[in-house]
Design an enzyme around this catalytic site. Structure first.
Site, short mmCIF file in Angstrom:
data_model
loop_
_atom_site.label_atom_id
_atom_site.label_comp_id
_atom_site.label_asym_id
_atom_site.label_seq_id
_atom_site.Cartn_x
_atom_site.Cartn_y
_atom_site.Cartn_z
N SER A 283 -15.28 -91.31 0.58
CA SER A 283 -14.19 -90.71 -0.19
C SER A 283 -14.45 -90.93 -1.68
O SER A 283 -14.76 -92.04 -2.11
CB SER A 283 -12.85 -91.35 0.19
OG SER A 283 -11.85 -90.96 -0.73
N HIS B 229 -15.94 -87.10 1.73
CA HIS B 229 -14.54 -86.91 2.11
C HIS B 229 -13.75 -86.56 0.85
O HIS B 229 -13.78 -87.30 -0.14
CB HIS B 229 -14.00 -88.20 2.74
CG HIS B 229 -12.60 -88.09 3.24
ND1 HIS B 229 -12.29 -87.59 4.49
CD2 HIS B 229 -11.41 -88.42 2.67
CE1 HIS B 229 -10.98 -87.63 4.67
NE2 HIS B 229 -10.42 -88.11 3.57
N ASP C 289 -10.22 -85.86 -0.78
CA ASP C 289 -8.78 -86.05 -0.67
C ASP C 289 -8.06 -85.13 -1.65
O ASP C 289 -8.07 -85.38 -2.87
CB ASP C 289 -8.41 -87.51 -0.96
CG ASP C 289 -8.89 -88.45 0.11
OD1 ASP C 289 -8.44 -88.31 1.26
OD2 ASP C 289 -9.72 -89.33 -0.19
N MET D 105 -4.63 -83.67 -3.01
CA MET D 105 -3.20 -84.01 -3.06
C MET D 105 -2.50 -83.10 -4.06
O MET D 105 -3.03 -82.82 -5.13
CB MET D 105 -3.02 -85.47 -3.46
CG MET D 105 -3.79 -86.45 -2.60
SD MET D 105 -3.53 -88.16 -3.13
CE MET D 105 -4.82 -89.00 -2.20
N HIS E 234 -9.63 -83.18 3.27
CA HIS E 234 -8.39 -83.73 3.81
C HIS E 234 -7.26 -83.25 2.91
O HIS E 234 -7.06 -83.76 1.81
CB HIS E 234 -8.48 -85.27 3.83
CG HIS E 234 -7.24 -85.95 4.31
ND1 HIS E 234 -7.03 -87.31 4.15
CD2 HIS E 234 -6.12 -85.48 4.94
CE1 HIS E 234 -5.85 -87.63 4.65
NE2 HIS E 234 -5.29 -86.55 5.13
N MET F 19 -3.81 -83.06 1.80
CA MET F 19 -2.48 -83.71 1.80
C MET F 19 -1.57 -82.86 0.92
O MET F 19 -1.16 -83.26 -0.17
CB MET F 19 -2.61 -85.15 1.29
CG MET F 19 -3.31 -86.06 2.28
SD MET F 19 -3.69 -87.70 1.61
CE MET F 19 -5.34 -87.40 0.97
N MET G 191 -4.42 -91.97 10.08
CA MET G 191 -4.22 -92.68 8.82
C MET G 191 -3.84 -94.13 9.11
O MET G 191 -2.91 -94.39 9.89
CB MET G 191 -3.13 -92.02 7.99
CG MET G 191 -3.42 -90.60 7.56
SD MET G 191 -4.84 -90.48 6.43
CE MET G 191 -4.29 -91.48 5.05
N ASP H 109 -8.92 -93.24 8.39
CA ASP H 109 -8.87 -93.17 6.93
C ASP H 109 -7.81 -94.14 6.42
O ASP H 109 -6.64 -94.03 6.77
CB ASP H 109 -8.52 -91.74 6.51
CG ASP H 109 -8.54 -91.54 5.00
OD1 ASP H 109 -8.86 -92.50 4.27
OD2 ASP H 109 -8.24 -90.42 4.55
#
Length: 334
Positions: free
Chosen positions: A37, A62, A64, A66, A95, A97, A166, A205
């Protein structure tokens, strides 16, 4: 095969006392994979972070994403991912979110994400987005927060390639690993993907590091998302990645595999050695079930023998061999 399957690179020679890192596309001898990540990397120089992760032996990147609504933080989006895509050959795990993954999905597909996972807790319809990801030829996943039961995934299991558990509350890096959430969900999550003979992945994760890798490995995890533990100033990232993989494999070996080392993900086995027509038929049948197949001319036959007369080796991943033999009858070579 998987996107990280080795392409046959060999180690460079050098002084015996100097330890050489394996090249980024070297075959892996283990089961566990590390997705690095970049959330805690230098966000002002993500291109360097991605290239460094590849150089140090990461299996995947990875990402992330958001939106400041689904989680109380804001990171980067599809434009940044598109810019990073040309900087590495590693697979990209996105991923998301975010509140509305379906609304923005096309942007992430076009950016070059190899897999896209979003949260089951969103308010919008989930199945159409999973279908679109798979129709685009990418792996589709759903993530669950620590307090969300796995039963929330049941309506969507046939559309899933990935379950991401998670073990921290999503939104920020560097949080403390929630062991109770790991124990409650990781091993049972395998049942959600029982329909997949090959390629289904359990990701974990949150708080994954050298202290927690053995535990999650012993709970059957395939992909360990590791972030803050790798970006500590002065830390040898490559050594840390290798250590986390080794500890996860050791956990799997002694908790789930009767003390036997796990099957390496990149290892291939010969399922059958048959004539060309039978080999092609087998390949078609097995690949329809989701198991990748390679055909090679058998080395036991003379090199000058015509292709239509010689025998062919039908190769598939060793990890899928048992499932393939239970479902498909390998014809005799004759």
């Amino acid at each position: 095969m998987t996107a990280e399957t080795a392409r046959g690179a060999t180690r460079r020679s050098g002084p015996a006392r100097a330890m050489r890192r394996p090249p980024p596309d070297a075959p892996s001898l283990g089961r566990a994979r590390v997705a690095v990540s970049i959330l805690d990397a230098d966000l002002g120089n993500l291109a360097h972070a991605v290239k460094r992760a590849e150089r140090e032996g990461a299996d995947r990147i990875h990402l992330d994403v958001m939106d400041g609504h689904f989680v109380p933080n804001l990171t980067f989006g599809a434009k940044t991912i598109r810019a990073l895509r040309r900087r590495t050959r590693l697979p990209f795990d996105a991923h998301l979110m975010i509140d509305e993954p379906g609304r923005y999905l096309d942007e992430y597909l076009e950016a070059g994400c190899d897999s896209i996972t979003f949260h089951v807790e969103i308010a919008e319809q989930i199945e159409p987005t999973l279908r679109r990801i798979r129709e685009a030829g990418r792996a589709a996943g759903l993530a669950v927060k620590p307090k969300t039961p796995l039963s929330a995934l049941e309506p969507y299991r046939e559309f899933l390639d990935i379950v991401l558990v998670m073990t921290v509350e999503p939104g920020f890096g560097g949080q403390v690993f929630m062991a109770d959430a790991a124990r409650a969900k990781l091993l049972p999550a395998r049942e959600i993907l029982s329909h997949k003979l090959h390629g289904g992945e359990i990701h974990v994760d949150g708080g994954v590091n050298r202290e927690t890798a053995e535990l999650v490995g012993g709970l059957g995890v395939d992909i360990l998302v590791v972030g803050s533990a790798l970006w500590i100033k002065g830390r040898d990232m490559g050594r840390e990645i290798r250590l986390i993989r080794a500890l996860a494999d050791e956990g799997y070996q002694y908790a789930l595999n009767d003390g036997k080392p796990p099957i390496a993900r990149d290892r291939l086995v010969v399922f059958a050695t048959v004539g060309r027509d039978d080999a092609r038929r087998l390949r078609t049948e097995i690949e329809k079930a989701g198991i990748p197949v390679l055909l090679f001319r058998s080395r036991d036959d003379p090199a000058e023998m015509a292709d239509e007369e010689r025998r062919w080796d039908v190769l598939l991943p060793a990890s899928a061999e048992a499932a393939a033999r239970a479902r498909f009858a390998a014809p005799s070579a004759g």
